[in-house]
Design an enzyme around this catalytic site. Structure first.
Site, PDB file in Angstrom:
ATOM      1  N   ASP A 122      36.167  47.565  34.106  1.00 59.10           N
ATOM      2  CA  ASP A 122      35.024  48.079  34.872  1.00 59.10           C
ATOM      3  C   ASP A 122      34.814  49.561  34.592  1.00 59.10           C
ATOM      4  O   ASP A 122      35.747  50.272  34.200  1.00 59.10           O
ATOM      5  CB  ASP A 122      35.275  47.931  36.377  1.00 59.10           C
TER       6      ASP A 122
HETATM    7  N1  URA Z   1      39.912  43.393  37.246  1.00 52.18           N
HETATM    8  C1  URA Z   1      39.013  44.200  37.836  1.00 52.18           C
HETATM    9  O1  URA Z   1      38.676  43.999  38.994  1.00 52.18           O
HETATM   10  N2  URA Z   1      38.511  45.229  37.137  1.00 52.18           N
HETATM   11  C2  URA Z   1      38.857  45.499  35.867  1.00 52.18           C
HETATM   12  O2  URA Z   1      38.364  46.465  35.275  1.00 52.18           O
HETATM   13  C3  URA Z   1      39.788  44.664  35.271  1.00 52.18           C
HETATM   14  C4  URA Z   1      40.296  43.606  35.978  1.00 52.18           C
END
Ligand code: URA
Length: 238
Positions: free
Chosen positions: A105
Site C-alpha cells: 500500500d
Molecule cells: N497487507 C496490507 O494491508 N497492506 C500491505 O501493503 C501489504 C499487506
C-alpha cells in the site's frame, strides 16, 4: 535503451570493446537496418536492427532482482497519471524495465522486490505460490490470546476467510502493541483488514520478510541486488 553511438552500442551488447567495435565498423562488418555502415559516430535508437557479419547484436538480456525498502508515500507501480512518485523512480542506473513483484500500500513501508524477469514474477505472484510474508505492525490496543487464535484459524473478511495466519505481539508502545504478522496470501490490504476485523487497526505497517528474504537494517529508499542463489532459494521454498 537510450539512443547511443554505434560503437558504444556494440560494446553495450558485449560484442567487443569500444575500440575493437570501431575497427569492425571501419572494416565494413557492421550493418544497421540492412545497410552497411563504415562511418564512425552514427547513432542507433531502440528498434534499430544492428548486425555484425550478419549476426544480430542485441543488448544482453540480464535479469535483475532488486530488493527495495519502500518508503511511505510512494506507489508500488511503474507510472502514475497523477505524477506521484513510483517505486521504479527510486532505482537509478539499471538499464532494464523493472516491475514491482506484487504491491505494498501507499502508506506501507518495507521489503518490495522489483524485477524484469517475467517468469519469476508470474511464479511468485501466483496465488498457488503461498509464500510466507512477514509484517511488523504497530496496532491500536493490545491483541490477546483469542486474537492470536482467530488469526491461526483464519479471519473472515468480505472476500472470504483467509488462510491460517500468525499473529505475535512482540512489544508495546504506550497503550498500543507492536506485532508480527505472517500471511501466505496477497489479497488487497489484507493485513490491515485482518487487524481491523479483530479490533486492532493498523497505525503503521512495514513488510520485513518475503519467504527467506529479510529486510534487515536497510533504510527506507535503499535498495540492493538479490543474488541468483537467494532467488533460487526463494523459488524452491514454500
Ligand atoms: N497487507 C496490507 O494491508 N497492506 C500491505 O501493503 C501489504 C499487506
Amino acid at each position: 535503451m537510450e539512443e547511443m553511438r554505434l560503437q558504444k552500442y556494440l560494446a553495450h551488447c558485449g560484442v567487443a570493446s569500444r575500440r575493437a567495435a570501431e575497427q569492425m565498423i571501419r572494416d565494413g562488418r557492421v550493418s544497421v537496418n540492412g545497410k552497411p555502415v563504415t562511418e564512425m559516430g552514427i547513432k542507433v535508437k531502440p528498434g534499430d536492427a544492428v548486425t555484425v557479419d550478419g549476426t544480430p547484436a542485441e543488448p544482453e538480456k540480464r535479469k535483475y532482482y532488486i530488493l527495495l525498502n519502500k518508503p511511505a508515500g510512494v506507489l508500488s507501480s511503474v507510472k502514475d497519471d497523477r505524477g506521484r512518485e513510483c517505486v521504479v523512480d527510486l532505482i537509478k542506473g539499471i538499464d532494464a524495465r523493472l516491475y514491482p513483484v506484487g504491491r505494498l500500500d501507499y502508506d506501507t513501508t518495507g521489503l518490495l522486490l522489483l524485477t524484469n524477469d517475467g517468469d519469476f514474477m508470474q511464479k511468485v505472484t501466483h496465488p498457488s505460490f503461498e509464500i510466507w510474508k512477514t509484517y511488523r505492525a504497530v496496532v491500536k490496543g493490545v491483541p490477546d490470546e483469542s486474537d492470536v487464535k482467530k488469526f491461526a484459524e483464519g479471519v473472515f473478511l468480505d472476500d472470504g476467510k483467509t488462510l491460517p495466519a500468525v499473529l505475535d505481539v512482540t512489544g508495546y508502545q504506550g497503550n498500543n502493541a507492536i506485532a508480527e504478522v505472517c500471511i501466505r496470501e496477497g489479497r488487497n490490504r489484507q493485513v490491515r483488514r485482518m487487524l481491523e476485523k479483530i479490533g486492532h487497526p493498523v497505525i503503521r505497517l512495514m513488510r520485513i520478510g518475503f519467504g527467506s528474504l529479510e529486510l534487515g537494517d536497510m533504510k527506507e529508499g535503499q535498495w540492493r541486488h538479490v543474488s541468483p542463489e537467494e532467488i533460487r532459494k526463494l523459488t524452491e521454498e514454500r
